[in-house]
Design a protein around this motif. Structure first.
Motif, mmCIF file in Angstrom:
data_model
loop_
_atom_site.group_PDB
_atom_site.id
_atom_site.type_symbol
_atom_site.label_atom_id
_atom_site.label_comp_id
_atom_site.label_asym_id
_atom_site.label_seq_id
_atom_site.Cartn_x
_atom_site.Cartn_y
_atom_site.Cartn_z
ATOM 1 N N ALA A 110 0.830 -1.215 0.000
ATOM 2 C CA ALA A 110 0.000 0.000 0.000
ATOM 3 C C ALA A 110 0.859 1.257 0.000
ATOM 4 C CB ALA A 110 -0.950 -0.006 1.201
ATOM 5 N N LYS A 111 1.886 1.278 0.828
ATOM 6 C CA LYS A 111 2.765 2.447 0.892
ATOM 7 C C LYS A 111 3.556 2.620 -0.408
ATOM 8 C CE LYS A 111 5.844 4.746 4.116
ATOM 9 N NZ LYS A 111 6.569 4.668 5.389
ATOM 10 N N ARG A 113 2.615 1.606 -3.434
ATOM 11 C CA ARG A 113 1.684 2.065 -4.475
ATOM 12 C C ARG A 113 1.418 3.559 -4.345
ATOM 13 N NH1 ARG A 113 -3.631 -0.667 -4.325
ATOM 14 N NH2 ARG A 113 -3.911 0.288 -6.372
ATOM 15 N N GLN A 114 1.229 4.018 -3.120
ATOM 16 C CA GLN A 114 0.964 5.446 -2.890
ATOM 17 C C GLN A 114 2.162 6.293 -3.329
ATOM 18 O OE1 GLN A 114 -2.091 6.495 -1.597
ATOM 19 N NE2 GLN A 114 -1.397 8.513 -2.211
ATOM 20 N N ARG A 115 3.342 5.879 -2.921
ATOM 21 C CA ARG A 115 4.556 6.621 -3.282
ATOM 22 C C ARG A 115 4.765 6.629 -4.788
ATOM 23 N NH1 ARG A 115 8.340 10.314 -3.253
ATOM 24 N NH2 ARG A 115 10.477 9.616 -3.007
ATOM 25 N N ALA A 117 2.523 6.179 -7.172
ATOM 26 C CA ALA A 117 1.496 6.961 -7.854
ATOM 27 C C ALA A 117 1.883 8.438 -7.885
ATOM 28 C CB ALA A 117 0.141 6.774 -7.176
ATOM 29 N N GLY A 118 2.404 8.942 -6.779
ATOM 30 C CA GLY A 118 2.858 10.329 -6.758
ATOM 31 C C GLY A 118 3.996 10.573 -7.736
ATOM 32 N N ALA A 123 -3.097 8.081 -10.469
ATOM 33 C CA ALA A 123 -3.857 7.630 -9.302
ATOM 34 C C ALA A 123 -3.301 6.306 -8.796
ATOM 35 C CB ALA A 123 -5.327 7.462 -9.669
ATOM 36 N N VAL A 124 -3.448 6.075 -7.511
ATOM 37 C CA VAL A 124 -2.962 4.836 -6.908
ATOM 38 C C VAL A 124 -3.618 3.625 -7.568
ATOM 39 C CG1 VAL A 124 -4.606 4.736 -4.969
ATOM 40 C CG2 VAL A 124 -2.306 3.787 -4.705
ATOM 41 N N GLU A 125 -4.831 3.767 -8.062
ATOM 42 C CA GLU A 125 -5.532 2.674 -8.730
ATOM 43 C C GLU A 125 -4.866 2.278 -10.043
ATOM 44 O OE1 GLU A 125 -7.093 5.531 -7.680
ATOM 45 O OE2 GLU A 125 -8.011 4.683 -5.886
#
Length: 167
Positions: A110-111, A113-115, A117-118, A123-125
């Motif tokens: 999760a972390k 994917r978030q990083r 995506a930025g 988007a994280v999706e």
């Protein structure tokens, strides 16, 4: 649309910090390399560069250049994303598989994917990260190193509803 495939491999280096997907993974042996050896971001950069027919990260950030010694792969990915934008593309999606016996990747997905995506300006999706082992076979199975493979889809920015590069 443009599609790129990236692949990277690094041996473990117990005296280094482990970075995967731009995230520090505490308490684990790092990976050996000229930069921070983030095998995930390296595979993604190669996929992006391949989609644009711009070669590979070794051509853009050579390990013979002291400027890149210990470089933060997230900063290198930002430079690659500038090349993507300058050519009028955006990330449609990226799919990464990490091949390693250790560490367990799932708690960090999760972390990561978030990083990512930025960094990828999406988007994280649109970011998928999964992991598998080599069932104790080969150098990965012997816990000598780690592999990552990435596939990326680039879309024309205008078709994706984004402003053209430079606006």
């Amino acid at each position: 649309m443009r599609v790129g495939l990236g692949f990277d491999v690094h041996p473990y280096a117990p005296d280094r910090t482990l970075y995967l997907g731009g995230v520090e993974i505490p308490g684990e042996a790092g990976l050996a390399g000229h930069s921070d050896a983030d095998v995930v971001l390296h595979a993604v950069m190669d996929a992006l560069l391949g989609a644009l027919a711009l070669g590979d990260i070794g051509q853009h950030f050579p390990d013979s250049d002291p400027l890149y010694r210990g470089a933060d792969s997230a900063r290198l990915l930002e430079r690659v994303m500038s090349m993507v934008a300058a050519r009028g593309y955006v990330v449609g999606n990226v799919d990464v598989v990490v091949v390693a016996e250790k560490p367990r990747i799932a708690p960090h997905v999760a972390k990561m994917r978030q990083r990512m995506a930025g960094l990828l300006r999406c988007a994280v999706e649109q970011v998928s990260i999964k992991a598998t082992t080599m069932e104790r076979l080969g150098f990965v199975g012997r816990e000598e190193g780690m592999v990552a493979q990435a596939v990326v889809l680039l879309l024309p920015a205008a078709a994706a509803g984004h402003e053209p590069a430079g606006c």
